[in-house]
Design an enzyme around this catalytic site. Structure first.
Site, short mmCIF file in Angstrom:
data_model
loop_
_atom_site.label_atom_id
_atom_site.label_comp_id
_atom_site.label_asym_id
_atom_site.label_seq_id
_atom_site.Cartn_x
_atom_site.Cartn_y
_atom_site.Cartn_z
N GLY A 197 3.29 -4.95 -4.06
CA GLY A 197 3.87 -3.44 -4.28
C GLY A 197 3.70 -2.36 -4.61
O GLY A 197 5.10 -1.40 -4.79
N GLY A 255 2.93 -9.57 1.38
CA GLY A 255 4.21 -9.33 1.47
C GLY A 255 4.45 -8.46 2.18
O GLY A 255 4.61 -7.87 2.89
N ASN A 264 5.00 -13.45 2.72
CA ASN A 264 5.94 -13.73 2.17
C ASN A 264 7.04 -12.20 2.78
O ASN A 264 6.75 -11.29 2.11
CB ASN A 264 5.36 -13.76 0.71
CG ASN A 264 6.21 -14.37 0.19
OD1 ASN A 264 7.19 -14.38 0.24
ND2 ASN A 264 6.33 -13.73 -1.34
N TRP A 265 8.16 -12.43 3.30
CA TRP A 265 9.24 -11.59 3.56
C TRP A 265 9.90 -11.61 2.39
O TRP A 265 10.59 -10.47 2.02
CB TRP A 265 10.31 -12.42 4.60
CG TRP A 265 9.47 -12.09 6.02
CD1 TRP A 265 8.22 -12.76 5.96
CD2 TRP A 265 9.89 -12.31 7.00
NE1 TRP A 265 8.04 -12.29 7.33
CE2 TRP A 265 9.14 -12.78 8.37
CE3 TRP A 265 11.60 -12.26 8.03
CZ2 TRP A 265 9.52 -12.91 9.65
CZ3 TRP A 265 11.75 -12.97 9.32
CH2 TRP A 265 10.66 -12.49 10.43
N LYS A 266 9.69 -12.40 1.09
CA LYS A 266 10.55 -12.15 -0.03
C LYS A 266 11.85 -11.99 0.33
O LYS A 266 12.42 -12.27 1.18
CB LYS A 266 10.23 -11.03 -0.66
CG LYS A 266 8.41 -10.76 -1.29
CD LYS A 266 8.25 -9.86 -1.90
CE LYS A 266 6.95 -10.20 -2.08
NZ LYS A 266 5.96 -8.78 -3.06
N GLU A 319 6.92 -13.06 -9.08
CA GLU A 319 8.56 -13.20 -9.22
C GLU A 319 9.11 -13.64 -9.78
O GLU A 319 10.16 -13.65 -10.07
CB GLU A 319 8.55 -12.10 -7.96
CG GLU A 319 8.00 -10.47 -7.54
CD GLU A 319 8.61 -10.75 -6.09
OE1 GLU A 319 8.35 -11.07 -5.04
OE2 GLU A 319 7.32 -9.55 -6.00
N HIS A 356 5.40 -18.06 -7.68
CA HIS A 356 4.86 -16.66 -6.99
C HIS A 356 5.24 -15.86 -9.20
O HIS A 356 5.99 -16.26 -9.07
CB HIS A 356 6.09 -16.46 -6.13
CG HIS A 356 5.46 -14.72 -5.79
ND1 HIS A 356 6.23 -14.04 -6.35
CD2 HIS A 356 4.86 -14.60 -5.08
CE1 HIS A 356 5.36 -12.91 -5.70
NE2 HIS A 356 4.98 -13.23 -4.87
N GLU A 401 -3.50 -13.68 -6.64
CA GLU A 401 -2.62 -12.37 -6.50
C GLU A 401 -2.07 -11.69 -8.44
O GLU A 401 -0.96 -12.37 -8.38
CB GLU A 401 -0.95 -12.68 -6.28
CG GLU A 401 -0.54 -13.84 -5.26
CD GLU A 401 0.66 -13.35 -4.35
OE1 GLU A 401 0.36 -13.03 -2.86
OE2 GLU A 401 1.46 -13.27 -4.93
N SER A 454 -0.23 -5.79 -2.04
CA SER A 454 -0.89 -4.66 -1.30
C SER A 454 -2.03 -5.11 -0.37
O SER A 454 -2.59 -4.17 0.54
CB SER A 454 -1.28 -3.64 -1.84
OG SER A 454 -0.37 -3.28 -2.67
P1 13P Z 1 3.00 -6.87 -0.55
O1 13P Z 1 1.54 -7.98 0.02
O2 13P Z 1 4.26 -6.21 -1.01
O3 13P Z 1 2.23 -6.21 -2.41
O4 13P Z 1 3.26 -8.16 -2.20
C1 13P Z 1 2.80 -9.46 -2.04
C2 13P Z 1 3.04 -10.90 -2.65
O5 13P Z 1 3.56 -10.52 -3.52
C3 13P Z 1 3.08 -12.09 -1.81
O6 13P Z 1 3.42 -13.06 -2.70
#
Ligand code: 13P
Length: 246
Positions: free
Chosen positions: A173, A229, A9-11, A97, A95, A167, A208
């Site tokens: 993050g 992520g 997931n590149w966001k 976020e 998600h 998650e 993470s």
């Molecule tokens: P990170 O791997 O950066 O913690 O992000 C996880 C995430 O939100 C994947 O959707």
């Protein structure tokens, strides 16, 4: 047997130069026959680039969200059928976020899940508790409620067409992954909530995940891969995580 899968997931990261270089390098490093399935979810504007570069490869691509609406006057939205038309196999829904910054409710997420399946997209449903919930011993409560909303709205036969990603918000993050045991406990609970269908449904861990934490997570009985992520933005790290899922 559930085939392992790792999804990046590149966001909201990258530009066309980064996307092109990254995907070409990933396709090169992941060429050949693998037990684990691999997919990436770049931002919307780069999906056609993903389709151009990945079409003849063993890497799938997907979107980070979908509209709950099928078509019409919904400025700024992108429908599941448009994404399917652009070759997306997956779409992340719910998600944390989006739940937090876009006030997405579990009801809305459940509707998105159904629309995705109806459009031929495999939804990747994110569930997970905040640090506050965990400290108040409400993890199973929160995760169970998020999941059951989708089961109630879609039915287990439809849920079985998607993927679940656990998650924990406190692990996203932060560099502080859940321990394999913490993750396994929640994954096993999720499988229990899903009942008999739960055996076939893939449950990914996200939060993470790094090359050095991936293997121990993937050894857990109910962890079928990862939603990655930050580490998915570095080709070598991402490939190492994919290898750990083999
Ligand atoms: P990170 O791997 O950066 O913690 O992000 C996880 C995430 O939100 C994947 O959707």
């Amino acid at each position: 047997m559930r085939r392992p899968i790792v999804i990046g997931n590149w966001k909201m990261n990258g530009d066309s130069a980064f996307t092109g270089d990254h995907l070409r390098s990933l396709a090169d490093k992941w060429a050949g026959v693998h037990n684990a399935e691999v997919a990436v979810c770049p931002p919307y504007p780069y999906l056609s680039l993903a389709s151009d570069i990945l079409e003849q490869t063993n890497i799938a691509w997907g979107a980070q969200d979908i509209s709950v609406e099928k078509n019409g006057a919904y400025t700024g939205e992108v429908s599941a059928s448009m994404l399917a038309d652009c070759g997306c196999k997956f779409a992340i829904v719910g998600h944390s976020e989006r739940r937090e910054y876009h006030a997405e409710s579990s009801e809305l997420v459940a509707k998105k899940f159904k629309v995705a399946v109806e459009s031929g997209i495999v939804p990747v449903l994110c569930v997970g508790e905040s640090l506050e919930d965990r400290e108040a011993d409400k993890t199973f409560d929160v995760v169970g409620r998020q999941l059951l909303k989708v089961v109630e709205h879609c039915g287990l036969d439809v849920v079985a067409k998607g993927i679940i990603a656990y998650e924990p918000i406190w692990a996203i993050g932060t560099g502080k992954s859940a321990t394999p045991q913490i993750a396994q406990d929640v994954h096993s609970y999720i499988r229990e909530v899903l009942g008999p269908e739960g055996d076939q449904i893939k449950i990914l861990y996200g939060g993470s995940v790094k090359p050095d934490s991936a293997e121990a997570l993937f050894k857990q009985k109910d962890i079928d891969g990862a939603l990655v992520g930050g580490a998915s933005l570095k080709v070598d790290d991402f490939v190492d995580i994919c290898k750990a899922a083999e």
